[in-house]
Enzyme design. Structure first.
Site, PDB file in Angstrom:
ATOM      1  N   SER A  33      28.645  10.438  38.868  1.00 51.37           N
ATOM      2  CA  SER A  33      28.225  10.979  40.160  1.00 51.37           C
ATOM      3  C   SER A  33      26.812  10.547  40.531  1.00 51.37           C
ATOM      4  CB  SER A  33      28.315  12.507  40.154  1.00 51.37           C
ATOM      5  OG  SER A  33      27.472  13.045  39.149  1.00 51.37           O
ATOM      6  N   CYS A  34      26.073  10.025  39.564  1.00 53.81           N
ATOM      7  CA  CYS A  34      24.719   9.530  39.826  1.00 53.81           C
ATOM      8  C   CYS A  34      24.755   8.319  40.755  1.00 53.81           C
ATOM      9  CB  CYS A  34      24.047   9.097  38.526  1.00 53.81           C
ATOM     10  SG  CYS A  34      23.618  10.444  37.424  1.00 53.81           S
ATOM     11  N   ILE A  35      23.596   8.005  41.304  1.00 50.01           N
ATOM     12  CA  ILE A  35      23.434   6.816  42.135  1.00 50.01           C
ATOM     13  C   ILE A  35      22.408   5.901  41.473  1.00 50.01           C
ATOM     14  CG2 ILE A  35      22.431   5.948  44.317  1.00 50.01           C
ATOM     15  CD1 ILE A  35      25.121   7.043  44.901  1.00 50.01           C
TER      16      ILE A  35
END
Length: 177
Positions: A33-35
């Site tokens: 879910s990180c960018i």
């Protein structure tokens, strides 16, 4: 016999960023879910990458890079200090998946924040690979501005992302004196 140049591979973890113009440097990251944001200045031949966990600002104002606003600010400032020009910066966005069914919309919120940041700052968005339900493995060559991402369909290769739990606020009434 000509030897291939050795690559210097750096893993960019949650809350980290790096900037380089060295041709042998390669930045890698695994995202759920990180960018991860990859910035590149084609004239300065300078690139940088960050990896943030949560959108927006740190409510505790400790300016942690795990928050998108701080990660972007840190990376852009490091790029400018190293010789990049704001008006030439090209950006790629990666990650933002919904890898945990009960995990809310963290990935989508991260991706929305990153897109809005790039637009508001007037940077040129040249590539976007966000969303879906699978994580990604990202590889970025900062001196060339070349990024590639692979979808990870096997959850066993995706490291567990750590989300700092919120301390519950007390409820009810309290009498001090």
């Amino acid at each position: 016999m000509m030897l291939k140049p050795t690559k210097n591979i750096s893993t960019i973890k949650q809350g980290e960023f790096r900037v380089s113009r060295a041709p042998e440097d390669v930045f890698v990251s695994v995202l759920g879910s990180c960018i991860a944001t990859c910035f590149y200045d084609p004239v300065a031949r300078l690139g940088g990458m960050n990896h943030f966990l949560l959108p927006g600002h740190d409510p505790g104002a400790s300016r942690e890079v795990k928050y998108g606003a701080h990660a972007m600010e840190q990376l852009v400032n490091a790029m400018l200090r190293a010789g990049a020009s704001r008006d030439r910066l090209e950006v790629g966005l990666y990650g933002g998946a919904k890898v945990i069914k009960s995990g809310g919309n963290i990935g989508a919120n991260n991706a929305l924040f990153a897109r809005d940041f790039v637009k508001q700052e007037g940077f040129r968005l040249i590539h976007i690979d966000v969303g879906g339900v699978y994580g990604r493995r990202l590889r970025f060559e900062p001196a060339l501005g070349r990024a590639s991402s692979d979808i990870l369909r096997d959850a066993t290769v995706l490291p567990q992302e750590t989300h700092t739990p919120q301390t519950p606020r007390p409820t009810g009434s309290i009498e001090l004196f």
